[in-house]
Write a protein that holds these residues in place. Structure first.
Motif, PDB file in Angstrom:
ATOM      1  N   ASN A 178       0.719  -1.184   0.026  1.00  0.00           N
ATOM      2  CA  ASN A 178       0.152   0.145  -0.060  1.00  0.00           C
ATOM      3  C   ASN A 178       0.733   1.142   0.139  1.00  0.00           C
ATOM      4  O   ASN A 178       0.718   2.058  -0.584  1.00  0.00           O
ATOM      5  CB  ASN A 178      -1.043   0.006   1.234  1.00  0.00           C
ATOM      6  N   ALA A 179       1.982   1.491   0.664  1.00  0.00           N
ATOM      7  CA  ALA A 179       2.923   2.471   0.768  1.00  0.00           C
ATOM      8  C   ALA A 179       3.689   2.607  -0.261  1.00  0.00           C
ATOM      9  O   ALA A 179       3.557   3.615  -1.182  1.00  0.00           O
ATOM     10  CB  ALA A 179       3.990   2.192   1.960  1.00  0.00           C
ATOM     11  N   CYS A 183       1.037   4.000  -3.030  1.00  0.00           N
ATOM     12  CA  CYS A 183       0.674   5.367  -3.057  1.00  0.00           C
ATOM     13  C   CYS A 183       1.926   6.356  -3.532  1.00  0.00           C
ATOM     14  O   CYS A 183       1.824   7.390  -3.881  1.00  0.00           O
ATOM     15  CB  CYS A 183       0.474   5.653  -1.150  1.00  0.00           C
ATOM     16  N   ILE A 208       1.589   6.453  -7.023  1.00  0.00           N
ATOM     17  CA  ILE A 208       0.503   7.353  -7.505  1.00  0.00           C
ATOM     18  C   ILE A 208       1.025   8.681  -7.291  1.00  0.00           C
ATOM     19  O   ILE A 208       0.706   9.667  -8.131  1.00  0.00           O
ATOM     20  CB  ILE A 208      -0.860   7.107  -6.696  1.00  0.00           C
ATOM     21  N   GLY A 209       1.604   9.286  -6.193  1.00  0.00           N
ATOM     22  CA  GLY A 209       2.152  10.524  -5.943  1.00  0.00           C
ATOM     23  C   GLY A 209       3.084  10.846  -7.217  1.00  0.00           C
ATOM     24  O   GLY A 209       2.786  12.157  -7.659  1.00  0.00           O
ATOM     25  N   THR A 253      -2.677  -1.652  -4.894  1.00  0.00           N
ATOM     26  CA  THR A 253      -2.906  -1.231  -3.441  1.00  0.00           C
ATOM     27  C   THR A 253      -4.202  -1.925  -2.882  1.00  0.00           C
ATOM     28  O   THR A 253      -5.323  -2.315  -3.699  1.00  0.00           O
ATOM     29  CB  THR A 253      -3.058   0.172  -3.258  1.00  0.00           C
ATOM     30  N   THR A 295      -0.355   1.528   8.597  1.00  0.00           N
ATOM     31  CA  THR A 295      -0.513   1.743   7.138  1.00  0.00           C
ATOM     32  C   THR A 295      -1.204   3.099   6.800  1.00  0.00           C
ATOM     33  O   THR A 295      -0.665   3.644   5.600  1.00  0.00           O
ATOM     34  CB  THR A 295      -1.633   0.730   6.840  1.00  0.00           C
ATOM     35  N   ALA A 319       0.912   5.466   4.212  1.00  0.00           N
ATOM     36  CA  ALA A 319       0.281   5.545   2.781  1.00  0.00           C
ATOM     37  C   ALA A 319       0.392   7.122   2.628  1.00  0.00           C
ATOM     38  O   ALA A 319       0.951   7.493   1.555  1.00  0.00           O
ATOM     39  CB  ALA A 319      -1.075   5.133   2.485  1.00  0.00           C
ATOM     40  N   LEU A 320      -0.084   7.840   3.610  1.00  0.00           N
ATOM     41  CA  LEU A 320      -0.152   9.256   3.364  1.00  0.00           C
ATOM     42  C   LEU A 320       1.509   9.933   3.341  1.00  0.00           C
ATOM     43  O   LEU A 320       1.557  10.779   2.282  1.00  0.00           O
ATOM     44  CB  LEU A 320      -0.967   9.922   4.515  1.00  0.00           C
ATOM     45  N   VAL A 334       2.505   9.043  -0.450  1.00  0.00           N
ATOM     46  CA  VAL A 334       2.107   9.663  -1.457  1.00  0.00           C
ATOM     47  C   VAL A 334       2.502  11.315  -1.445  1.00  0.00           C
ATOM     48  O   VAL A 334       2.977  12.050  -2.365  1.00  0.00           O
ATOM     49  CB  VAL A 334       0.545   9.563  -1.538  1.00  0.00           C
ATOM     50  N   TRP A 335       2.644  11.912  -0.202  1.00  0.00           N
ATOM     51  CA  TRP A 335       3.173  13.309   0.121  1.00  0.00           C
ATOM     52  C   TRP A 335       4.440  13.424  -0.425  1.00  0.00           C
ATOM     53  O   TRP A 335       4.872  14.318  -1.087  1.00  0.00           O
ATOM     54  CB  TRP A 335       2.865  13.635   1.153  1.00  0.00           C
TER      55      TRP A 335
END
Length: 161
Positions: free
Chosen positions: A72-73, A76, A79-80, A109, A137, A141-142, A145-146
């Motif tokens: 998942n990370a 992300c 996708i970033g 993901t 998680t 994940a946040l 992406v950031w």
């Protein structure tokens, strides 16, 4: 005076589209059909890759689900990077975003496996591990992406100078 439109639909449609007319249903399918197809193909690729990761890095019962967290990370982070590239750097074909972002990365993901992992941990007598996994998680994940989007934006800006 006309009667109010009491027709309820489950799908959003443009105000000028009447899906009761066969010709407009065909037009709608022609526009949406390719998108549905590329999302399905991409989703198959992404889900297969995620399944492969779970086979390569299995998690013991009651153990911390590291594989799903990292999948998942990583998804992300990708996708970033991808979002910055197709919005800030080049104009992609209309099917690229649905294929890659929604299809491949959406299939790779996994919120459902994340939720099932938490449920298994809690029901298996490991509520603290489940709570730690839930928070880890979300944070990973946040942050991924950031960090990926910010780094990509800076690299793109640096190359354009």
């Amino acid at each position: 005076m006309t009667a109010p439109n009491t027709r309820v639909t489950d799908e959003p449609t443009a105000p000028d589209v009447d899906l009761h007319l066969p010709s407009q249903r065909r037009q709608s399918w022609r526009a949406q059909g390719p998108i549905v197809a590329v999302v399905a193909i991409g989703g198959t690729i992404g889900a297969t890759a995620r399944y492969g990761a779970s086979l390569v890095w299995p998690v013991a019962a009651g153990g911390f689900p590291w594989t799903t967290l990292w999948v998942n990370a990583a998804g992300c982070a990708v996708i970033g990077v991808f979002t910055v590239l197709i919005t800030d750097v080049w104009a992609a074909h209309r099917l690229v975003r649905p294929f890659f972002a929604t299809g491949i990365l959406g299939g790779f993901t996994t919120f459902s496996t994340y939720a099932v992992d938490i449920q298994k941990l809690v029901q298996g007598g490991h509520p603290r591990t489940g709570l730690a996994y839930l928070a880890a998680t979300l944070c990973a994940a946040l942050a991924a992406v950031w960090l990926a989007a910010t780094t990509t934006r800076r690299m793109v800006a640096w190359r354009q100078r």
